[in-house]
Each structure stands twice: as structure tokens, then as C-alpha cells.
Design an enzyme around this catalytic site. Structure first.
Site, PDB file in Angstrom:
ATOM      1  N   ASP A 124       0.833  -1.209   0.000  1.00 26.18           N
ATOM      2  CA  ASP A 124       0.000   0.000   0.000  1.00 26.18           C
ATOM      3  C   ASP A 124       0.870   1.262   0.000  1.00 26.18           C
ATOM      4  OD1 ASP A 124      -2.374  -1.568   0.162  1.00 26.18           O
ATOM      5  OD2 ASP A 124      -1.990  -1.852   2.292  1.00 26.18           O
ATOM      6  N   HIS A 182      -5.399  -3.777   5.597  1.00 29.53           N
ATOM      7  CA  HIS A 182      -5.063  -4.050   4.194  1.00 29.53           C
ATOM      8  C   HIS A 182      -6.257  -4.628   3.445  1.00 29.53           C
ATOM      9  CE1 HIS A 182      -2.818  -4.936   0.616  1.00 29.53           C
ATOM     10  NE2 HIS A 182      -3.197  -6.209   0.670  1.00 29.53           N
TER      11      HIS A 182
HETATM   12  P1  NAD Z   1      -0.358 -18.300  -5.741  1.00 34.31           P
HETATM   13  O1  NAD Z   1      -1.535 -19.196  -5.825  1.00 34.31           O
HETATM   14  O2  NAD Z   1       0.355 -17.955  -6.988  1.00 34.31           O
HETATM   15  O3  NAD Z   1       0.720 -18.921  -4.744  1.00 34.31           O
HETATM   16  C1  NAD Z   1       0.375 -19.421  -3.494  1.00 34.31           C
HETATM   17  C2  NAD Z   1       1.317 -20.555  -3.175  1.00 34.31           C
HETATM   18  O4  NAD Z   1       0.975 -21.043  -1.875  1.00 34.31           O
HETATM   19  C3  NAD Z   1       1.211 -21.745  -4.144  1.00 34.31           C
HETATM   20  O5  NAD Z   1       2.484 -22.075  -4.648  1.00 34.31           O
HETATM   21  C4  NAD Z   1       0.646 -22.860  -3.289  1.00 34.31           C
HETATM   22  O6  NAD Z   1       1.112 -24.144  -3.649  1.00 34.31           O
HETATM   23  C5  NAD Z   1       1.147 -22.437  -1.909  1.00 34.31           C
HETATM   24  N1  NAD Z   1       0.419 -23.063  -0.811  1.00 34.31           N
HETATM   25  C6  NAD Z   1      -0.920 -23.288  -0.698  1.00 34.31           C
HETATM   26  N2  NAD Z   1      -1.174 -23.905   0.473  1.00 34.31           N
HETATM   27  C7  NAD Z   1       0.014 -24.048   1.108  1.00 34.31           C
HETATM   28  C8  NAD Z   1       0.398 -24.611   2.353  1.00 34.31           C
HETATM   29  N3  NAD Z   1      -0.487 -25.162   3.170  1.00 34.31           N
HETATM   30  N4  NAD Z   1       1.700 -24.588   2.682  1.00 34.31           N
HETATM   31  C9  NAD Z   1       2.610 -24.041   1.849  1.00 34.31           C
HETATM   32  N5  NAD Z   1       2.301 -23.497   0.660  1.00 34.31           N
HETATM   33  C10 NAD Z   1       1.019 -23.508   0.289  1.00 34.31           C
HETATM   34  O7  NAD Z   1      -0.826 -16.964  -4.975  1.00 34.31           O
HETATM   35  P2  NAD Z   1      -0.034 -15.582  -4.865  1.00 34.31           P
HETATM   36  O8  NAD Z   1      -0.409 -14.697  -5.992  1.00 34.31           O
HETATM   37  O9  NAD Z   1       1.391 -15.868  -4.597  1.00 34.31           O
HETATM   38  O10 NAD Z   1      -0.732 -14.962  -3.543  1.00 34.31           O
HETATM   39  C11 NAD Z   1      -0.553 -15.551  -2.302  1.00 34.31           C
HETATM   40  C12 NAD Z   1      -1.345 -14.823  -1.219  1.00 34.31           C
HETATM   41  O11 NAD Z   1      -0.835 -13.502  -1.031  1.00 34.31           O
HETATM   42  C13 NAD Z   1      -2.826 -14.626  -1.563  1.00 34.31           C
HETATM   43  O12 NAD Z   1      -3.601 -14.896  -0.414  1.00 34.31           O
HETATM   44  C14 NAD Z   1      -2.924 -13.167  -1.949  1.00 34.31           C
HETATM   45  O13 NAD Z   1      -4.205 -12.638  -1.720  1.00 34.31           O
HETATM   46  C15 NAD Z   1      -1.905 -12.569  -1.005  1.00 34.31           C
HETATM   47  N6  NAD Z   1      -1.402 -11.239  -1.370  1.00 34.31           N
HETATM   48  C16 NAD Z   1      -1.176 -10.352  -0.362  1.00 34.31           C
HETATM   49  C17 NAD Z   1      -0.681  -9.100  -0.635  1.00 34.31           C
HETATM   50  C18 NAD Z   1      -0.421  -8.127   0.465  1.00 34.31           C
HETATM   51  O14 NAD Z   1      -0.260  -6.942   0.179  1.00 34.31           O
HETATM   52  N7  NAD Z   1      -0.325  -8.533   1.707  1.00 34.31           N
HETATM   53  C19 NAD Z   1      -0.410  -8.743  -1.967  1.00 34.31           C
HETATM   54  C20 NAD Z   1      -0.643  -9.669  -2.970  1.00 34.31           C
HETATM   55  C21 NAD Z   1      -1.155 -10.927  -2.657  1.00 34.31           C
HETATM   56  C1  LMR Z   2      -3.051  -6.422  -3.175  1.00 34.09           C
HETATM   57  O1  LMR Z   2      -3.275  -5.425  -2.495  1.00 34.09           O
HETATM   58  O2  LMR Z   2      -2.641  -6.351  -4.342  1.00 34.09           O
HETATM   59  C2  LMR Z   2      -3.239  -7.775  -2.553  1.00 34.09           C
HETATM   60  O3  LMR Z   2      -3.844  -7.687  -1.303  1.00 34.09           O
HETATM   61  C3  LMR Z   2      -3.904  -8.758  -3.457  1.00 34.09           C
HETATM   62  C4  LMR Z   2      -5.345  -8.465  -3.706  1.00 34.09           C
HETATM   63  O4  LMR Z   2      -6.171  -9.373  -3.522  1.00 34.09           O
HETATM   64  O5  LMR Z   2      -5.678  -7.361  -4.111  1.00 34.09           O
END
Ligand code: NAD
Ligand code: LMR
Length: 340
Positions: free
Chosen positions: A173, A200
Site C-alpha cells: 500500500d 489491508h
Molecule cells: P499463488 O496461488 O500464486 O501462490 C500461493 C502458493 O501457496 C502456491 O504455490 C501454493 O502451492 C502455496 N500453498 C498453498 N497452500 C500451502 C500450504 N499449506 N503450505 C505451503 N504453501 C502452500 O498466490 P499468490 O499470488 O502468490 O498470492 C498468495 C497470497 O498472497 C494470496 O492470499 C494473496 O491474496 C496474497 N497477497 C497479499 C498481498 C499483500 O499486500 N499482503 C499482496 C498480494 C497478494
Molecule cells: C493487493 O493489495 O494487491 C493484494 O492484497 C492482493 C489483492 O487481492 O488485491
């Protein structure tokens, strides 16, 4: 080392050469995912990291083998998706990053991810609390407003909760805010620093433009900027059209936060990042966790700064934030109580 130069700058590279001798094991849980892979790459390029431990339910050893050919000093290891693999991955870690979990598709809110991600984060937190109770835990998996309280409840149930070591990563953010404001003002985003407080997701994301270099932004332009920061994640989800959410910008933001913690752990003073922590600021209103500027130190969260002077407009944003945030936090707490 091009990326390190780009990301961390001259002064920090100098600091690297001094502190690179210190040993820091960093674990990434969900390391084979959209965020996990580029995040692990950036950590492999960081000389403050001496060991990089990668865990996922699929492909972590493959990602580790790939990264291990990069000619930086750290040792990379990928672990099998078994309880003992996870335990070995976590043991001795100073920082544990958790991007494991499903991302959004268009039309979903972050809260819609709760049913799937709550149990993933709970189970990983259990393993972390057992294997590395003193590590800093950086929660990326959404909904962050609920997954952080889930981790806290798990640690409490095991008698090892240290509120100074648990962080919801809200850095994206902050990163977005400086970029978006620079687009309006035609400035270099590196010169822009916007404090973002609250949580967030949607209206819980509260950018404090009055405290930025551009308090003059007002009216429809301010409304549009605030809306873009609050719903920046949706912009990416929509553009990726079903294939996930922000991964590359999130990897950069996660690597930046980990780097800040390592700098602070290695003795650097004045390292401040907004982050979602167990916070005293609004506990009197029943809000147990809140993101604000936090000075990091060797003990984790060293000093939690209050929101500071805000204007009427921001007071309105904050009021809307606190209402939603309280519900999101309670949902996480209730989940662990009902599903220990
Ligand atoms: P993705 O599906 O590409 O990757 C997630 C990974 O987690 C996969 O490789 C999957 O195999 C693994 N996984 C699932 N269950 C698991 C477990 N029990 N143990 C270990 N690994 C496991 O998803 P992504 O795009 O990498 O996003 C991941 C998370 O991050 C989502 O929940 C998304 O909303 C979040 N996110 C948060 C922010 C933030 O600002 N905090 C920003 C972007 C995404
Ligand atoms: C973001 O802010 O990009 C992440 O929290 C992923 C989402 O779901 O928007």
C-alpha cells in the site's frame, strides 16, 4: 547484482558489505507461488540473507535448485511438503514470510479468501510456533486483517506469543501510494513517502495525504487518489483477468520489508515501515491490530507511532476503517477459537 543496486541503493549496498557477515536464515512458506518465486529471487540477491529456506506444497525443491545457481553467497534449500520438511525449513529462521494461500479472482473481496486461507495460515503458524517461536513472522496471505490475528491466536494458544514479532505486510500500500502520487505530481516516486495506516483491504486502507509532500491535493483529485490506493489491488486483479493478483509488486514490497527488519536486527537505527501489528493505538475502541508507522529494532517492533495530525477528511476515512477492521480481526480470532 543489477537488481540489488536498483532496489537497495548505494548507501544500503555499503551497509551490506559490513553486515553481510552476520548470519540470517529467512524462510518463505508458499515459495513456489506467484509471489513466492520472485520474492525468493529478491531474497537470494540480498547479501544480508545467509540461508534461504523454501517451503511449498509443490515445487519448492525445484525453485530452490533454480535459485541455488545464482552466484550470491547465500545457501538455498527447498523442503519436501511433509511435517518434517516444514519443521526443518523453519528451524533456526530469523524471518518467516508467509505468502501461502489462494489469490483473488475478479469480483472477489479479500474476505472471500478467508475460508481457504484461514486454515492454511493457522496450520503454518502452528508449525512456526513450534519450530521457531522467536522468529519474526511476516504475513502476506490475505485477508491480512484476519490472518494476522489468526497467527496471534495460534501463538497465544501455544504460550509463545510475542506481539513484537508478528507483522502483517502492508508495504504494498505504501509502495503504490508513492507511485500513484508521483504520477499525479510528475515527481520521482523515490522522493515520495506516503504513510498508510489502518489495515489491508478496501476502506481499511487509509493513506494520509495531508502528511505527504503534497497536502495540496484536494477535492475530486484527492478522492480519486485515495480510491486508487484503497482499491489498487483490484486494479491488478481485474487486469490479470482470473489469473491472480499482484505478485511482482508484492514480491518487491515483501523483500523491502524483510530487508528493513534485517537492517534493524543488524543494528541500524531509525528503520521505520508502516505495518499491521498488535497495537495499543485503538484498543480502547476494540481494535486489537492496526497498521501505523513502526520503528523496527533487534527485538522486532521497537516503537509503534501514533497516526499523528490528520485532517477532517482523514478522520472520516479512519472512522470507516476502524469499523470494518474490528470485524475482520474478530473473525480471525473466532476462527481459531472454533477451529483450534
Ligand atoms: P499463488 O496461488 O500464486 O501462490 C500461493 C502458493 O501457496 C502456491 O504455490 C501454493 O502451492 C502455496 N500453498 C498453498 N497452500 C500451502 C500450504 N499449506 N503450505 C505451503 N504453501 C502452500 O498466490 P499468490 O499470488 O502468490 O498470492 C498468495 C497470497 O498472497 C494470496 O492470499 C494473496 O491474496 C496474497 N497477497 C497479499 C498481498 C499483500 O499486500 N499482503 C499482496 C498480494 C497478494
Ligand atoms: C493487493 O493489495 O494487491 C493484494 O492484497 C492482493 C489483492 O487481492 O488485491
Amino acid at each position: 547484482m543489477f537488481f540489488v543496486r536498483q532496489m537497495f541503493g548505494q548507501a544500503q549496498r555499503r551497509a551490506f558489505s559490513v553486515s553481510a557477515r552476520q548470519s540470517s536464515k529467512v524462510a518463505v512458506l508458499g515459495a513456489a507461488g506467484g509471489i513466492g518465486q520472485p520474492l525468493s529471487l529478491l531474497l537470494k540477491l540480498n547479501p544480508r540473507v545467509s540461508q534461504l529456506a523454501l517451503y511449498d506444497i509443490r515445487l519448492a525443491p525445484g525453485v530452490a535448485a533454480d535459485l541455488s545457481h545464482i552466484n550470491t553467497k547465500s545457501v538455498v534449500k527447498g523442503y519436501d511438503p511433509t511435517p518434517s520438511g516444514l519443521r526443518e525449513c523453519l528451524t533456526g529462521s530469523e524471518i518467516i514470510l508467509i505468502p501461502a494461500g489462494v489469490p483473488r479472482k475478479p469480483g472477489m473481496t479479500r474476505d472471500d479468501l478467508f475460508n481457504t486461507n484461514a486454515s492454511i495460515v493457522r496450520d503454518l503458524a502452528k508449525a512456526a510456533a513450534d519450530a521457531a517461536p522467536d522468529a519474526n513472522v511476516l504475513v502476506i496471505a490475505n485477508p491480512v486483517n484476519s490472518t494476522v490475528p489468526i497467527c496471534a491466536e495460534v501463538y497465544k494458544s501455544k504460550g509463545v506469543y510475542n506481539p513484537k514479532r508478528l507483522f502483517g505486510v502492508t508495504t504494498l500500500d505504501v509502495v503504490r501510494s508513492s507511485r500513484f502520487i508521483s504520477e499525479i505530481k510528475g515527481t520521482d516516486p523515490a522522493d515520495e513517502n506516503v504513510t498508510v495506516v489502518g489495515g489491508h483491504s478496501g476502506v481499511t486502507i487509509v493513506p494520509l495525504i495531508s502528511q505527504s509532500r503534497h497536502p495540496d491535493i484536494s477535492g475530486a483529485q484527492l478522492d480519486a487518489l485515495v480510491n486508487r490506493i484503497q482499491f489498487g489491488g483490484d486494479e491488478v486483479v481485474k487486469a490479470k483477468d482470473g489469473a491472480g493478483s499482484a505478485t511482482l509488486s508484492m514480491a518487491m514490497a515483501g523483500a523491502r520489508f524483510a530487508e528493513s527488519l534485517l537492517k534493524a536486527a543488524q543494528g541500524e537505527k531509525g528503520v521505520i515501515e508502516p505495518t499491521f501489528v498488535d497495537s495499543p493505538l485503538y484498543k480502547d475502541q476494540g481494535v486489537e491490530f492496526f497498521a501505523s508507522r513502526v520503528e523496527l529494532g533487534p527485538e522486532g517492533a521497537h516503537n509503534i507511532y501514533p497516526v499523528g495530525k490528520i485532517n477532517k477528511y482523514e478522520e472520516g476515512l479512519l472512522e470507516a476503517c476502524l469499523g470494518d477492521l474490528k470485524k475482520n480481526i474478530q473473525k480471525g480470532i473466532d476462527f481459531v477459537k472454533a477451529n483450534p
